[in-house]
Design an enzyme around this catalytic site. Structure first.
Site, short mmCIF file in Angstrom:
data_model
loop_
_atom_site.label_atom_id
_atom_site.label_comp_id
_atom_site.label_asym_id
_atom_site.label_seq_id
_atom_site.Cartn_x
_atom_site.Cartn_y
_atom_site.Cartn_z
N LYS A 11 52.34 54.14 25.17
CA LYS A 11 52.04 55.57 25.16
C LYS A 11 52.58 56.23 23.88
O LYS A 11 51.91 57.06 23.27
CB LYS A 11 52.66 56.25 26.38
CG LYS A 11 52.01 55.91 27.71
CD LYS A 11 52.70 56.64 28.85
CE LYS A 11 52.06 56.33 30.20
NZ LYS A 11 52.74 57.00 31.30
N HIS A 33 33.03 30.58 44.12
CA HIS A 33 32.11 30.07 43.11
C HIS A 33 32.51 30.54 41.71
O HIS A 33 31.69 30.51 40.79
CB HIS A 33 30.68 30.50 43.44
CG HIS A 33 30.18 29.94 44.73
ND1 HIS A 33 29.51 28.74 44.82
CD2 HIS A 33 30.28 30.41 46.01
CE1 HIS A 33 29.21 28.50 46.08
NE2 HIS A 33 29.66 29.50 46.83
N GLU A 37 53.30 45.78 37.22
CA GLU A 37 54.16 46.79 36.58
C GLU A 37 55.55 46.81 37.18
O GLU A 37 56.52 47.15 36.50
CB GLU A 37 53.53 48.18 36.68
CG GLU A 37 52.46 48.45 35.63
CD GLU A 37 52.21 49.94 35.41
OE1 GLU A 37 52.60 50.75 36.29
OE2 GLU A 37 51.64 50.29 34.38
#
Length: 444
Positions: A437, A323, A294
């Site tokens: 938003k 792995h 961000e």
């Protein structure tokens, strides 16, 4: 003396080969570039723009946090944090790193009467139902964390929980089950707290969510669970002190930011992997991912030019991801730098038995410890990366305690704002998140 040291030898030409950085540049052009970035950050700090620098020294806030924690101590079996992003990730890291990922599974005696700690940072109804059906709401304190007091996800969770508590307890007692952590003056949560006498704590106006873990956002849940908040802030102050130097070689946050920025800009290493070799620091990788993503992923530079810049942070954990992802790191595209976190003083360890010494394929493990194996795998992975020309660096951590974690939080936060200056972007805003938003609000 700091319990955290940075080994960046696998980033330089002598060990990495042609793809490495000439160490002479640290005192030359890279040192000059960092000095300019450092002054930019110091200027923003002096202006009050970067309030997270002040958090380790705010004794008044620490006093309020501890006073409230003392007041509610022993009254609740559970603490549930309602928040999202920076309002939740830091608290989860504090819990997992200092209390252990299995804290909530411990008995009341093992927790010394401290509450279990849960974090609700998703509005997935199945997850919310799982939580509220499992917990005794009458014995649960809810910490609602939203600086604006209007974060859609957090406020939706608050309204859901408040409605359930009203059904369970009636309206008069509901306020006793909430603590609001929000803006000191503005927003819906602040208004409700003042109108209804609900306990609250302030998030400083100049501290953004992803930089807020050392504010009441993280301090209150930590203090309620018995974490040494004083030590946490003392460690952060220690990092702040050594990061004040503009000399690149002496500033580990500056080295982290400069080396990663240079690897991105000059070698195309746009993916920055944070890989702690510690299950307790698994959550720290997710906290760092938000911080780095961000803060640095921006469409425009500070002058308003379109740049679409920023590295991509990738969380990993050793040894699990040996792995899962290390195959890609070693043989995939040359577009990554791996930053290892190694804890030297594990404190607790387990011996590997020798009772299968007759089995050749496992005999070599006998008489070692699990800690030996983990450290050997980390060192082997770092060396394998180096041999394939893959840049990596290691933060070596002497021990994992509250003071060291506070230092690690501050070190990486400072590295992030240095990187913002190097990329010439504003590390404090998030316009892309704000657009989402606004669209969510429209759809609702």
């Amino acid at each position: 003396m700091s319990p955290i040291t940075l080994d960046f030898s696998n980033m330089v030409m002598e060990r990495l080969g042609p793809g490495g950085i000439d160490p002479e540049r640290l005192g030359g052009d890279l040192g000059d570039r960092f000095r300019s970035a450092h002054e930019s950050v110091e200027s923003a700090r002096r202006s009050g723009e970067m309030g997270f620098f002040d958090l380790p020294y705010d004794s008044d806030v620490l006093g309020h946090v501890q006073e409230l924690a003392d007041r509610v101590e022993g009254r609740f079996e559970n603490l549930v944090v309602l928040g999202i992003g920076g309002s939740a990730l830091g608290t989860r890291t504090l819990r997992d790193a200092l209390l252990g990922p299995l804290w909530n599974e411990r008995s009341n005696e093992e927790r010394a009467g401290r509450p279990r700690m849960y974090i609700l940072d998703n509005v997935d109804p199945a997850a919310v139902l799982d939580a509220v059906e499992h917990l005794d709401l009458r014995r649960t304190l809810f910490n609602v964390v939203s600086k604006s007091g209007s974060t859609a996800e957090t406020m939706a969770l608050y309204l859901v929980i408040e409605g359930l508590l009203i059904e369970e307890l009636g309206t008069e007692k509901v306020g006793d089950h909430f603590v609001f952590t929000t803006d000191p003056d503005n927003g819906a949560l602040r208004s409700i707290a003042e109108a209804e006498g609900i306990s609250s704590l302030p998030i400083p106006a100049n501290v953004g969510g992803r930089f807020s873990v050392l504010s009441p956002v993280g301090l209150f849940p930590a203090a309620l669970a018995g974490v040494d908040a004083v030590a946490l802030l003392a460690g952060a102050a220690r990092a702040d002190e050594y990061c004040r130097t503009p000399v690149l070689r002496e500033n580990p946050a500056g080295l982290m930011a400069t080396l990663l920025h240079t690897a991105h800009r000059e070698s195309g290493a746009l993916i920055h992997v944070l890989m702690p070799y510690s299950e307790r620091l698994r959550s720290f990788s997710s906290w760092f991912q938000q911080l780095w993503a961000e803060s640095l992923g921006k469409a425009h530079d500070r002058s308003g030019n379109v740049v679409h810049t920023g590295p991509t942070p990738l969380p990993a954990v050793g040894v699990t991801d040996q792995h899962a992802q290390v195959q890609l790191f070693i043989e995939g595209p040359l577009d990554k730098v791996v930053v290892f976190l190694a804890i030297a003083g594990a404190g607790r360890d387990m011996k590997i038995g020798t009772h299968r010494a007759s089995v050749p394929s496992v005999a070599y493990l006998g008489d070692h410890t699990l800690g030996d194996l983990m450290d050997a795998e980390r060192r082997a992975t770092a060396e394998a990366l180096r041999l394939r020309g893959r840049a990596n660096m290691t933060f070596e951590i002497e021990r994992l305690d509250a003071s060291t974690l506070g230092e690690l939080f501050m070190l990486t936060s400072v590295a992030t704002v240095y990187a913002g200056a190097l990329y010439d972007v504003n590390p404090l805003d998030q316009p892309g998140v704000e657009l989402g938003k606004q669209l969510t609000y429209g759809l609702m």
